[in-house]
Design an enzyme around this catalytic site. Sequence first.
Site, PDB file in Angstrom:
ATOM      1  N   ASN A 184       0.806  -1.223   0.000  1.00 56.69           N
ATOM      2  CA  ASN A 184       0.000   0.000   0.000  1.00 56.69           C
ATOM      3  C   ASN A 184       0.838   1.271   0.000  1.00 56.69           C
ATOM      4  O   ASN A 184       0.310   2.374  -0.106  1.00 56.69           O
ATOM      5  CB  ASN A 184      -0.962   0.007   1.194  1.00 56.69           C
ATOM      6  CG  ASN A 184      -2.098  -0.978   0.994  1.00 56.69           C
ATOM      7  OD1 ASN A 184      -2.220  -1.569  -0.090  1.00 56.69           O
ATOM      8  ND2 ASN A 184      -2.918  -1.170   2.010  1.00 56.69           N
ATOM      9  N   CYS A 238     -10.587  -5.197  -4.952  1.00 59.12           N
ATOM     10  CA  CYS A 238     -11.266  -6.140  -4.055  1.00 59.12           C
ATOM     11  C   CYS A 238     -12.754  -5.814  -3.960  1.00 59.12           C
ATOM     12  O   CYS A 238     -13.144  -4.648  -3.969  1.00 59.12           O
ATOM     13  CB  CYS A 238     -10.695  -6.015  -2.645  1.00 59.12           C
ATOM     14  SG  CYS A 238      -9.268  -7.026  -2.337  1.00 59.12           S
ATOM     15  N   ARG A 270     -17.112   0.870  -3.245  1.00 59.83           N
ATOM     16  CA  ARG A 270     -15.888   1.635  -2.926  1.00 59.83           C
ATOM     17  C   ARG A 270     -15.865   2.834  -3.851  1.00 59.83           C
ATOM     18  O   ARG A 270     -15.176   2.849  -4.853  1.00 59.83           O
ATOM     19  CB  ARG A 270     -14.649   0.752  -3.097  1.00 59.83           C
ATOM     20  CG  ARG A 270     -14.629  -0.387  -2.105  1.00 59.83           C
ATOM     21  CD  ARG A 270     -13.364  -1.207  -2.218  1.00 59.83           C
ATOM     22  NE  ARG A 270     -12.224  -0.575  -1.584  1.00 59.83           N
ATOM     23  CZ  ARG A 270     -11.031  -1.153  -1.468  1.00 59.83           C
ATOM     24  NH1 ARG A 270     -10.827  -2.350  -1.950  1.00 59.83           N
ATOM     25  NH2 ARG A 270     -10.039  -0.533  -0.891  1.00 59.83           N
ATOM     26  N   PRO A 271     -16.648   3.839  -3.506  1.00 59.65           N
ATOM     27  CA  PRO A 271     -16.788   4.992  -4.391  1.00 59.65           C
ATOM     28  C   PRO A 271     -15.522   5.846  -4.423  1.00 59.65           C
ATOM     29  O   PRO A 271     -14.649   5.703  -3.564  1.00 59.65           O
ATOM     30  CB  PRO A 271     -17.947   5.767  -3.773  1.00 59.65           C
ATOM     31  CG  PRO A 271     -17.970   5.373  -2.343  1.00 59.65           C
ATOM     32  CD  PRO A 271     -17.406   3.989  -2.263  1.00 59.65           C
ATOM     33  N   ASP A 321     -16.018   9.273  -4.886  1.00 62.49           N
ATOM     34  CA  ASP A 321     -16.605  10.624  -4.869  1.00 62.49           C
ATOM     35  C   ASP A 321     -15.708  11.640  -4.144  1.00 62.49           C
ATOM     36  O   ASP A 321     -15.594  12.792  -4.568  1.00 62.49           O
ATOM     37  CB  ASP A 321     -18.017  10.583  -4.234  1.00 62.49           C
ATOM     38  CG  ASP A 321     -18.003   9.949  -2.849  1.00 62.49           C
ATOM     39  OD1 ASP A 321     -17.256   8.976  -2.647  1.00 62.49           O
ATOM     40  OD2 ASP A 321     -18.722  10.439  -1.961  1.00 62.49           O
ATOM     41  N   ILE A 338     -15.162   0.300   8.353  1.00 60.84           N
ATOM     42  CA  ILE A 338     -14.587   0.934   7.161  1.00 60.84           C
ATOM     43  C   ILE A 338     -15.262   0.453   5.876  1.00 60.84           C
ATOM     44  O   ILE A 338     -15.709   1.270   5.067  1.00 60.84           O
ATOM     45  CB  ILE A 338     -13.062   0.699   7.075  1.00 60.84           C
ATOM     46  CG1 ILE A 338     -12.383   1.078   8.408  1.00 60.84           C
ATOM     47  CG2 ILE A 338     -12.447   1.499   5.919  1.00 60.84           C
ATOM     48  CD1 ILE A 338     -12.431   2.536   8.791  1.00 60.84           C
ATOM     49  N   ARG A 358      -1.972 -10.812  -4.969  1.00 59.66           N
ATOM     50  CA  ARG A 358      -2.001  -9.356  -5.163  1.00 59.66           C
ATOM     51  C   ARG A 358      -1.235  -8.638  -4.050  1.00 59.66           C
ATOM     52  O   ARG A 358      -0.749  -7.527  -4.261  1.00 59.66           O
ATOM     53  CB  ARG A 358      -3.454  -8.850  -5.160  1.00 59.66           C
ATOM     54  CG  ARG A 358      -4.232  -9.178  -6.420  1.00 59.66           C
ATOM     55  CD  ARG A 358      -5.580  -8.463  -6.425  1.00 59.66           C
ATOM     56  NE  ARG A 358      -5.417  -7.141  -5.872  1.00 59.66           N
ATOM     57  CZ  ARG A 358      -6.203  -6.590  -4.963  1.00 59.66           C
ATOM     58  NH1 ARG A 358      -7.256  -7.223  -4.520  1.00 59.66           N
ATOM     59  NH2 ARG A 358      -5.969  -5.384  -4.514  1.00 59.66           N
TER      60      ARG A 358
HETATM   61  C1  UD1 Z   1      -6.643   1.938   1.322  1.00 57.48           C
HETATM   62  C2  UD1 Z   1      -5.837   0.669   1.270  1.00 57.48           C
HETATM   63  C3  UD1 Z   1      -6.687  -0.505   1.717  1.00 57.48           C
HETATM   64  C4  UD1 Z   1      -7.275  -0.224   3.088  1.00 57.48           C
HETATM   65  C5  UD1 Z   1      -7.989   1.129   3.118  1.00 57.48           C
HETATM   66  C6  UD1 Z   1      -8.476   1.528   4.503  1.00 57.48           C
HETATM   67  C7  UD1 Z   1      -4.280   1.044  -0.567  1.00 57.48           C
HETATM   68  C8  UD1 Z   1      -3.837   0.654  -1.932  1.00 57.48           C
HETATM   69  N1  UD1 Z   1      -5.401   0.437  -0.091  1.00 57.48           N
HETATM   70  O1  UD1 Z   1      -7.732   1.782   0.425  1.00 57.48           O
HETATM   71  O2  UD1 Z   1      -5.864  -1.667   1.752  1.00 57.48           O
HETATM   72  O3  UD1 Z   1      -8.210  -1.238   3.385  1.00 57.48           O
HETATM   73  O4  UD1 Z   1      -7.102   2.149   2.648  1.00 57.48           O
HETATM   74  O5  UD1 Z   1      -7.421   1.619   5.383  1.00 57.48           O
HETATM   75  O6  UD1 Z   1      -3.638   1.828   0.116  1.00 57.48           O
HETATM   76  N2  UD1 Z   1     -14.713   6.243   0.500  1.00 57.48           N
HETATM   77  C9  UD1 Z   1     -15.751   6.980  -0.022  1.00 57.48           C
HETATM   78  N3  UD1 Z   1     -15.481   7.836  -1.056  1.00 57.48           N
HETATM   79  C10 UD1 Z   1     -14.225   7.989  -1.571  1.00 57.48           C
HETATM   80  C11 UD1 Z   1     -13.172   7.236  -1.007  1.00 57.48           C
HETATM   81  C12 UD1 Z   1     -13.443   6.362   0.029  1.00 57.48           C
HETATM   82  O7  UD1 Z   1     -16.881   6.857   0.407  1.00 57.48           O
HETATM   83  O8  UD1 Z   1     -14.051   8.780  -2.499  1.00 57.48           O
HETATM   84  C13 UD1 Z   1     -15.001   5.282   1.597  1.00 57.48           C
HETATM   85  C14 UD1 Z   1     -14.776   3.840   1.132  1.00 57.48           C
HETATM   86  O9  UD1 Z   1     -15.905   3.332   0.487  1.00 57.48           O
HETATM   87  C15 UD1 Z   1     -14.496   3.140   2.430  1.00 57.48           C
HETATM   88  C16 UD1 Z   1     -13.741   4.201   3.239  1.00 57.48           C
HETATM   89  O10 UD1 Z   1     -14.048   5.449   2.640  1.00 57.48           O
HETATM   90  O11 UD1 Z   1     -15.686   2.835   3.090  1.00 57.48           O
HETATM   91  C17 UD1 Z   1     -12.243   3.988   3.285  1.00 57.48           C
HETATM   92  O12 UD1 Z   1     -11.705   4.059   2.001  1.00 57.48           O
HETATM   93  P1  UD1 Z   1     -10.216   4.559   1.709  1.00 57.48           P
HETATM   94  O13 UD1 Z   1      -9.544   4.998   2.957  1.00 57.48           O
HETATM   95  O14 UD1 Z   1     -10.286   5.504   0.562  1.00 57.48           O
HETATM   96  O15 UD1 Z   1      -9.518   3.222   1.222  1.00 57.48           O
HETATM   97  P2  UD1 Z   1      -8.616   3.032  -0.030  1.00 57.48           P
HETATM   98  O16 UD1 Z   1      -7.701   4.201  -0.219  1.00 57.48           O
HETATM   99  O17 UD1 Z   1      -9.426   2.552  -1.168  1.00 57.48           O
END
Ligand code: UD1
Length: 416
Positions: free
Chosen positions: A21, A113, A118-119, A121, A325, A395
């Site tokens: 990550n 995954c 996993r939006p 926005d 989360i 992965r």
């Molecule tokens: C990263 C990690 C992943 C980890 C996650 C939480 C990487 C490559 N992946 O994923 O392994 O599980 O952090 O620690 O670093 N969300 C929204 N809108 C957005 C973005 C996120 O609603 O635009 C929500 C997601 O749906 C989720 C939460 O925020 O419920 C956390 O997502 P986020 O912290 O963005 O995770 P990732 O960066 O995808």
Amino acid sequence: MIIIDGPAELSGELRVQGAKNSALPLLAAALLCKGQTVLHNCPDLSDVNTALAILEQLGCRCRREGHDLTVDSAMTSWEIPEELMRGMRSSIVFLGAMLARCGRARLCFPGGCELGPRPIDLHLSSLRRLGVNIDESGGWLDCSAPQGIQGAYVSLAFPSVGATENLILAAVCGTGTTIIANAAREPEICDLCEYLNRCGGRIYGAGESCVIVDGVKELFGCEHRVMPDRIAAVTYMAAAAVTGGNVTLRDVDNTHILPMLAPFEESGCEVRQLGGCLNIMAPRRLGAVRHIRTMPYPGFPTDAQPVVMSMAAVGRGASVFVENIFENRYRHADGLSRMGASVKVEGKVAVVEGVERLTGASVEAADLRGGAALVVAGLAAEGVTRVGAAEHIRRGYEGLCGCLADLGARIRETEL
Ligand code: UD1
């Protein structure tokens, strides 16, 4: 497919891989730093290979020698093909880097995954605040920053790791100052900022919830060592825990492990941390892990929840999990139940009644960390466990089977 002949009793020493990550955003960052970047300790994983394919598609030249990756940065295209975007969700971090480097980006919505919706926005709304025009149509995002990236105040509704990284990448070469309030505080954000600052960036407050980015004109590549993978480390700790093992991990950042220690101590493991090493000694029978609530860093990470559930499955007594989360992050519960675990899931809560012994079964990895949890459970189970769809596990874990076999497990991987 991964085949495990259990139960195992793990003992010995293991070097922990570099963090997936962290490697992925660092590779995106290498795109916007002119000249050459050398990343040391870069794990050999299918997700890293996808990131390299994206860089090459955009015009960079990449070379791997063992765990050293060299990126000669250049940008001749601003479009990422659909198959590379759908391969992994974190491909979205290339958006910020592309905009910073050339003010244009065309890509489709990312894959990854299946952890529920996993939006992106937050990524899009905050980039818009930096002056990016984003046209969303037919599953594609057409993005441009005609005036360049403009510094602004952005407050994230949730401390998203990916959105924080994208904002930092976009703003680091922008005009003026960007302030990110409610930024994610994960160690991988610090690793990214440390690299960018060494390349000439001016980022302050990484690891805190307010990050300030003073835009600079350009960045120049440098050498950087990818931080140790804290989730791989906790996976091997869980493997030691469920097998009554005695394992020493090398190349660990012990401060990153602290938020994950409670379930090991609750369940009766003895964990000793010294410098970059961690030793775990597990009792013959684990106790319950009791109560796990996943939270943004420095809370308990969602990525560690599945492997700790495998510990709870064989612990003495009941444990309760609350997943805050991701919505769909109990897909390993089904596989654990097939192996004889008692897991009841209701919405974001799972209650696990530990059983004395799991039994080997044929199960399927539904996602990366859930797949690792089934392997951990298989090490504790009596008889043969077959974990299908092991490509999910590849992965994120480099040579998982080899590492566990070196510690004494009877485990192998086969192509179907
Ligand atoms: C990263 C990690 C992943 C980890 C996650 C939480 C990487 C490559 N992946 O994923 O392994 O599980 O952090 O620690 O670093 N969300 C929204 N809108 C957005 C973005 C996120 O609603 O635009 C929500 C997601 O749906 C989720 C939460 O925020 O419920 C956390 O997502 P986020 O912290 O963005 O995770 P990732 O960066 O995808």
